[in-house]
Design a protein around this motif. Structure first.
Motif, PDB file in Angstrom:
ATOM      1  N   ILE A  34       9.051  -3.488   6.715  1.00  0.00           N
ATOM      2  CA  ILE A  34      10.316  -3.889   6.091  1.00  0.00           C
ATOM      3  C   ILE A  34      11.407  -2.868   6.354  1.00  0.00           C
ATOM      4  CG2 ILE A  34       9.444  -5.428   4.320  1.00  0.00           C
ATOM      5  CD1 ILE A  34       9.446  -3.081   2.407  1.00  0.00           C
TER       6      ILE A  34
ATOM      7  N   PHE B  98       3.483   3.079  -3.600  1.00  0.00           N
ATOM      8  CA  PHE B  98       4.554   3.176  -2.607  1.00  0.00           C
ATOM      9  C   PHE B  98       4.796   1.835  -1.933  1.00  0.00           C
ATOM     10  CE2 PHE B  98       2.478   7.358  -2.741  1.00  0.00           C
ATOM     11  CZ  PHE B  98       3.516   8.048  -3.344  1.00  0.00           C
ATOM     12  N   ILE B  99       3.700   1.237  -1.456  1.00  0.00           N
ATOM     13  CA  ILE B  99       3.870  -0.015  -0.715  1.00  0.00           C
ATOM     14  C   ILE B  99       4.443  -1.103  -1.595  1.00  0.00           C
ATOM     15  CG2 ILE B  99       2.645  -1.837   0.514  1.00  0.00           C
ATOM     16  CD1 ILE B  99       0.961   0.192   1.773  1.00  0.00           C
TER      17      ILE B  99
ATOM     18  N   ILE C 203       4.930   0.083   5.184  1.00  0.00           N
ATOM     19  CA  ILE C 203       6.325   0.032   4.747  1.00  0.00           C
ATOM     20  C   ILE C 203       7.254  -0.133   5.953  1.00  0.00           C
ATOM     21  CG2 ILE C 203       8.122   1.360   3.565  1.00  0.00           C
ATOM     22  CD1 ILE C 203       6.014   2.543   1.821  1.00  0.00           C
TER      23      ILE C 203
ATOM     24  N   SER D 176       6.100  -0.896  -4.418  1.00  0.00           N
ATOM     25  CA  SER D 176       7.486  -0.699  -4.858  1.00  0.00           C
ATOM     26  C   SER D 176       8.460  -0.926  -3.705  1.00  0.00           C
ATOM     27  CB  SER D 176       7.679   0.687  -5.473  1.00  0.00           C
ATOM     28  OG  SER D 176       7.346   1.676  -4.542  1.00  0.00           O
ATOM     29  N   ALA D 177       8.092  -0.520  -2.480  1.00  0.00           N
ATOM     30  CA  ALA D 177       8.986  -0.755  -1.349  1.00  0.00           C
ATOM     31  C   ALA D 177       9.147  -2.247  -1.095  1.00  0.00           C
ATOM     32  CB  ALA D 177       8.454  -0.061  -0.101  1.00  0.00           C
ATOM     33  N   TYR D 178       8.011  -2.971  -1.045  1.00  0.00           N
ATOM     34  CA  TYR D 178       8.107  -4.416  -0.806  1.00  0.00           C
ATOM     35  C   TYR D 178       8.833  -5.111  -1.957  1.00  0.00           C
ATOM     36  CZ  TYR D 178       5.374  -4.677   3.474  1.00  0.00           C
ATOM     37  OH  TYR D 178       4.971  -4.570   4.770  1.00  0.00           O
TER      38      TYR D 178
ATOM     39  N   THR E 108      15.894  -7.251  -3.871  1.00  0.00           N
ATOM     40  CA  THR E 108      17.273  -7.073  -3.421  1.00  0.00           C
ATOM     41  C   THR E 108      17.758  -8.272  -2.604  1.00  0.00           C
ATOM     42  OG1 THR E 108      16.701  -4.766  -3.199  1.00  0.00           O
ATOM     43  CG2 THR E 108      18.832  -5.422  -2.381  1.00  0.00           C
TER      44      THR E 108
ATOM     45  N   ILE F 268      18.752  -0.940   1.506  1.00  0.00           N
ATOM     46  CA  ILE F 268      17.308  -1.210   1.549  1.00  0.00           C
ATOM     47  C   ILE F 268      16.612  -0.210   2.472  1.00  0.00           C
ATOM     48  CG2 ILE F 268      15.556  -2.836   2.341  1.00  0.00           C
ATOM     49  CD1 ILE F 268      17.310  -5.088   1.416  1.00  0.00           C
TER      50      ILE F 268
ATOM     51  N   VAL G 157      16.335   3.139   0.719  1.00  0.00           N
ATOM     52  CA  VAL G 157      15.361   3.194  -0.384  1.00  0.00           C
ATOM     53  C   VAL G 157      13.940   3.102   0.152  1.00  0.00           C
ATOM     54  CG1 VAL G 157      14.539   2.004  -2.433  1.00  0.00           C
ATOM     55  CG2 VAL G 157      16.960   2.341  -2.102  1.00  0.00           C
ATOM     56  N   THR G 158      13.677   2.120   1.062  1.00  0.00           N
ATOM     57  CA  THR G 158      12.312   2.004   1.575  1.00  0.00           C
ATOM     58  C   THR G 158      11.946   3.228   2.406  1.00  0.00           C
ATOM     59  OG1 THR G 158      13.137   0.731   3.448  1.00  0.00           O
ATOM     60  CG2 THR G 158      12.274  -0.504   1.603  1.00  0.00           C
TER      61      THR G 158
ATOM     62  N   PHE H 240      11.116  -3.819  -3.961  1.00  0.00           N
ATOM     63  CA  PHE H 240      12.553  -3.534  -3.874  1.00  0.00           C
ATOM     64  C   PHE H 240      13.202  -4.408  -2.812  1.00  0.00           C
ATOM     65  CE2 PHE H 240      16.201  -1.326  -2.131  1.00  0.00           C
ATOM     66  CZ  PHE H 240      16.926  -1.102  -3.285  1.00  0.00           C
ATOM     67  N   PHE H 241      12.534  -4.490  -1.657  1.00  0.00           N
ATOM     68  CA  PHE H 241      13.079  -5.290  -0.547  1.00  0.00           C
ATOM     69  C   PHE H 241      13.314  -6.722  -0.986  1.00  0.00           C
ATOM     70  CE2 PHE H 241      12.278  -8.018   3.188  1.00  0.00           C
ATOM     71  CZ  PHE H 241      13.219  -7.514   4.067  1.00  0.00           C
TER      72      PHE H 241
ATOM     73  N   ILE I 213      10.906   5.823  -0.032  1.00  0.00           N
ATOM     74  CA  ILE I 213       9.575   5.555  -0.584  1.00  0.00           C
ATOM     75  C   ILE I 213       8.490   5.855   0.454  1.00  0.00           C
ATOM     76  CG2 ILE I 213       8.061   3.764  -1.506  1.00  0.00           C
ATOM     77  CD1 ILE I 213      10.525   2.409  -2.655  1.00  0.00           C
TER      78      ILE I 213
END
Lengths: 207, 235, 51
Positions: free
Chosen positions: B54, C13-14, B51, C16-18, C24, B101, B104-105, C20-21, B108
């Protein structure tokens, strides 16, 4: 300047609020505490230090439209600025009025409040000092934000979004008892910033 | 408001658009390949640290965007050249989105690392406040109908916000050491292995290309808005 | 392939993070692109009316 101060104070106290209203507001905000969190002495003492800052912030924040907006909208601001050539005088007079009307009542009833919430005498003086220097800085901040947002639509929420992040350092140091010198420094910094920015904002809107 | 961008420069901005879009997509394809497949998992955090590829670029650009916002506001005060006001406005929304972003990331990423979605860590809290600084700037600009005045006022607010950032950072750090043992909030490895540097670098480049793409589009929107406004004024 | 999807147990987790990124930033791009097109249309209309 004295004449201006007198006029502002008279208007504020006569038209909208008196010392009685403001101090009742502070008492009522704090009375909520035991209802919300129970009557545990130790807990109340801890919460008191925080909630009193929320009360102060609200009292300064919710009334910030009275600093310049009323004068700006009925055109009195132009007249005042013509009569007093230095904007700084007007701004300082606004600081004093706003502090006297919306902060001073808190300090008058603070002894009673601290008695109600079991605050010891030593802590009382430290809380008093913190609140004193913090409230000065917060009034400076609110004044320049209200000078900048004179032409914005009248939404207190927009102003709250602008002001609250600027309040954060005061709140952080305010709830720690020994940090009044930092609050004094912060207030002095915000004074310098506020004088310049308020004058800039007023000049833009009046011309 | 007169614009001091020459037609030639505007032309370059327009022509660059398809090229930028393509290179953004290519960079993201490479970046995803390296960050999801080609890089090893972290020996403490396992795969969850992917993660980072990003999260970290977003956080960097969120901060960089505010620096540009404040820098161009200062330049606007010095030169009174409207292009700086346009740059400031164009970057604000992008910066706000990247702050969102990164929040949020980060949250997460925090769930597998810390066990909770949110910690009141100094960095997270400062980012949250940065988000509201962006929000205040954008809302203030929108709520003043006289746009000439609005650009003057919001430039002042951007500078005040920028002066306030180190104060917020300092006070939040201080508050954090007071209320929390530092050990839970710090991430395990400060030094990054070279195998993680490559995907991080490519993802940063890709995010940067994306930022430039949207920034140019926003510049063109502002320029066209000015044109439309001027034509309507003449009529 | 399965390894890629499961991500060593961190898949939700991974992804959903990617997700979302990318959702967006793509939304950000599309919104601004549509706004630009709208401005261009308005400008064209004004220019046509003038002629």
């Amino acid at each position: 300047m004295l004449a201006l101060l007198k006029r502002d104070l008279y208007l504020a106290l006569y038209s909208s609020s008196s010392f009685f209203y403001t101090s009742s507001f502070f008492v009522l905000v704090l009375i909520i505490l035991p209802f919300l969190f129970g009557t545990n002495n130790v807990q109340l003492q801890v919460l008191f230090k925080g909630i009193i800052w929320i009360g102060l912030s609200l009292s300064i924040l919710l009334t910030m439209e009275r600093i310049f907006n009323a004068d700006y909208e009925d055109g009195n601001l132009d007249i005042i600025i013509q009569r007093y050539p230095s904007l700084e005088t007007i701004i300082i007079s606004k600081y004093i009025t706003h502090w006297l009307v919306y902060c001073l009542p808190l300090f008058i009833i603070l002894p009673i409040l601290s008695f109600l919430f079991y605050v010891s005498l030593d802590n009382f003086f430290l809380i008093f000092l913190n609140l004193f220097f913090g409230s000065l800085g917060m009034v400076f901040i609110v004044t320049f934000v209200s000078a900048l947002t004179l032409g914005a639509k009248r939404t207190i929420f927009l102003k709250a979004i602008i002001v609250i992040p600027l309040f954060v350092p005061f709140l952080i140091f305010g709830t720690n008892l020994e940090s009044w010198p930092i609050l004094l420094a912060l207030s002095m910094m915000s004074f310098v910033l506020s004088i310049y920015v308020s004058a800039y904002g007023l000049r833009l809107y009046v011309e | 408001m007169n614009l001091r961008l020459t037609n030639k420069q505007i032309n370059i901005i327009e022509k660059a658009n398809p090229f930028l879009i393509v290179s953004t997509i290519v960079a993201f394809t490479f970046g995803l390949y390296f960050s999801l497949l080609q890089s090893p998992p972290d020996y403490i955090q396992g795969d969850s640290m992917r993660i980072m590829y990003i999260h970290v670029p977003s956080a960097w650009f969120a901060l960089m965007a505010y620096t540009i916002l404040a820098g161009s506001s200062v330049l606007w005060f010095i030169t009174r050249n409207p292009i700086f006001s346009i740059i400031a406005r164009s970057i604000a929304q992008i910066g706000m989105i990247f702050t969102l972003i990164s929040l949020v990331t980060g949250s997460i990423w925090g769930k597998p690392t810390w066990g909770v979605w949110w910690v009141w860590d100094a960095r997270l809290t400062s980012m949250l406040l940065l988000f509201f600084l962006y929000l205040a700037y954008i809302f203030l600009w929108k709520s003043i109908t006289n746009k000439d005045l609005a650009s003057k006022i919001s430039a002042a607010l951007a500078i005040v916000g920028f002066v306030n950032i180190p104060i917020i950072k300092f006070s939040v750090d201080w508050w954090n050491t007071l209320h929390q043992p530092a050990t839970i909030s710090k991430l395990s490895s400060p030094s990054i292995d070279i195998s993680m540097m490559i995907p991080l670098f490519i993802m940063t480049l890709a995010t940067f290309l994306f930022l430039v793409t949207v920034f140019f589009i926003r510049l063109r929107i502002e320029i066209l808005d000015n044109k439309i406004l001027r034509i309507r004024e003449v009529k | 392939m399965n390894e890629l999807i499961s991500m060593g147990g961190y898949a939700p987790f991974i992804w959903s993070a990617y997700g979302f990124f990318f959702i967006t930033i793509i939304t950000l791009f599309i919104i601004n692109f549509l706004r630009l097109k709208k401005r261009e249309e308005v400008l064209n209309k004004i220019n046509n009316n003038r002629d």
